[in-house]
Design an enzyme around this catalytic site. Structure first.
Site, PDB file in Angstrom:
ATOM      1  CG  HIS A  10      39.652  51.110  29.333  1.00  0.00           C
ATOM      2  ND1 HIS A  10      39.807  51.367  30.683  1.00  0.00           N
ATOM      3  CD2 HIS A  10      39.181  52.254  28.792  1.00  0.00           C
ATOM      4  CE1 HIS A  10      39.423  52.608  30.938  1.00  0.00           C
ATOM      5  NE2 HIS A  10      39.046  53.167  29.800  1.00  0.00           N
ATOM      6  CE1 TYR A  59      41.096  46.239  39.665  1.00  0.00           C
ATOM      7  CE2 TYR A  59      41.976  46.985  37.558  1.00  0.00           C
ATOM      8  CZ  TYR A  59      40.943  46.454  38.309  1.00  0.00           C
ATOM      9  OH  TYR A  59      39.747  46.147  37.703  1.00  0.00           O
ATOM     10  N   PRO A 117      34.539  42.625  43.839  1.00  0.00           N
ATOM     11  CG  PRO A 117      34.260  44.818  44.575  1.00  0.00           C
ATOM     12  CD  PRO A 117      34.165  43.396  45.037  1.00  0.00           C
ATOM     13  CE  LYS A 141      36.920  38.192  35.241  1.00  0.00           C
ATOM     14  NZ  LYS A 141      37.095  38.435  33.809  1.00  0.00           N
ATOM     15  CE1 TYR A 180      40.442  43.733  35.423  1.00  0.00           C
ATOM     16  CE2 TYR A 180      40.049  44.369  33.151  1.00  0.00           C
ATOM     17  CZ  TYR A 180      39.997  44.657  34.500  1.00  0.00           C
ATOM     18  OH  TYR A 180      39.499  45.862  34.918  1.00  0.00           O
TER      19      TYR A 180
END
Length: 394
Positions: free
Chosen positions: A72, A201, A293, A297, A385
């Site tokens: 991704h 998200y 979550p 990480k 990220y």
């Protein structure tokens, strides 16, 4: 029995550590209180940073991941009914993440350990660690009604948040930091195609939602729910209906529903223990830290701990140098606190909090609007990220 390192816990942290030590010629025995099937039944994270990919490659267990994992290069932020893409690769000089389930990572590590004929003792009862404040530590356990003791040089506590290793450290020698969030994540795993090729998200007035995936035919979805909710309250139809209410029109149209093959509610917490070394005992992974979550990480921090710990133990066992183990805790914690901060911030930005009211939702939407319209804001999200390089803070 005697070995150089006893690893308590056969989750991905313990198995990865065992594999790295084996590759370097260091003997290790793994103890696990659960069965192999139970360990493989844990449904956990699925987004791997480049650092984790590199460590798995070093361990020689990346073949299936490279074949079946999904690269991704970005993800979508959904708020005020519209989606906006964070271009991870474009904002970080080409860095990306890999979607490959933690269960699959664990399976690959188990298979590699079994193929090498290495010792893993499952369903070990009453595991206790002894004399880790000395140069002669040991670990005792019972199995099939018989008691056993393993003498060793070092103990690696990879046995999770509720494990025996951290609990065995005297309270005066350890400091714990914790924040418990006032909600949980209701997760559903289903054999349905993902709603989108990348993760979504979602920040909505009804609460947070996450559309994730494990493969092109298996999806993982989450909903923010009150801590008082029970899994039994949520039928599959109720879950899919609420997920639709938190998505944008295009995602609602693309959503393919089906029977859940796993459903659970997980509480969210931020937790760190300092230090992570106590004489000849070392904590790694969830035994030392927990992250919400939201920032993906948890497994990645565990892999970093294991990389640092394996290097330190190899140096101590083969080169007879303690430089690595002396700096283990400091090196890990520099990365851990950075990841904890990002996970806390991202969680605070994306979820509805019981006491924030409508103004809190407006503040979140304004910040999200800034992040997606500011290149520096988007880059900050992207850099955090995809993760930090291994030499961060050194």
């Amino acid at each position: 029995m005697r070995t150089q390192v006893v690893i308590v816990g056969a989750g991905p942290s313990g198995l990865l550590l065992g594999q790295l030590l084996h590759k370097a010629g260091v003997d290790a025995i793994i103890l696990e209180r659960q069965s192999p099937d139970y360990v493989l039944g844990r449904i956990r994270a699925g987004v791997l940073e480049q650092v984790t990919l590199d460590v798995l490659a070093q361990a020689g267990v990346d073949q299936r991941m490279n074949k079946e994992g999904l690269e991704h290069t970005g993800f979508d932020l959904l708020f005020k009914g519209e989606r906006h893409r964070i271009d991870l690769a474009g904002l970080t000089g080409g860095q990306k993440v890999m979607v490959y389930g933690q269960t699959e990572v664990t399976r690959d590590l188990m298979d590699a350990r079994q193929a090498a004929g290495l010792t893993s003792i499952y369903e070990a009862d009453d595991v206790q660690i002894h004399d880790f404040d000395s140069d002669h530590p040991s670990v005792s356990y019972s199995k099939d009604g018989k008691s056993h003791t393993i003498s060793c040089d070092f103990i690696a506590g990879c046995d999770g948040f509720h494990g025996v290793c951290r609990a065995s450290v005297p309270r005066k020698s350890i400091q714990e930091f914790e924040k418990v969030y006032p909600f949980g994540w209701l997760g559903v795993l289903s054999d349905t195609p993902p709603v989108h090729e990348e993760l979504i998200y979602a920040n909505s007035p009804r609460g947070f939602a996450l559309c994730s995936q494990r493969s092109l035919t298996r999806s993982r979805y989450y909903l923010q729910v009150p801590l008082t909710d029970k899994v039994e309250q949520w039928s599959d139809d109720a879950f899919w209906g609420e997920l639709r209410n938190r998505l944008d029109p295009e995602a609602r149209d693309n959503l393919v529903t089906g029977p859940s093959i796993e459903k659970s509610i997980a509480p969210l917490r931020s937790f760190v223990t300092e230090p992570m070394r106590f004489g000849t005992l070392f904590l790694a992974g969830d035994a030392a830290h927990i992250v919400p979550p939201t920032g993906a990480k948890g497994l990645n921090l565990a892999a970093t701990d294991v990389k640092y710990l394996s290097d330190a133990l190899i140096e101590a066992c083969i080169e007879k140098s303690h430089a690595g183990i002396d700096h283990y805790s400091t090196r890990c914690l520099a990365r851990i606190w950075r990841a904890e901060r990002f996970s806390w911030w991202f969680t605070s930005l994306m979820h509805r909090f019981p006491d924030q009211g409508e103004i809190g939702q407006k503040f979140q939407e304004a910040e999200l609007d800034y992040l997606i319209h500011s290149e520096s804001g988007s880059r900050t999200v992207a850099e955090n990220y995809v993760g930090l390089p291994l030499n961060f803070g050194e």
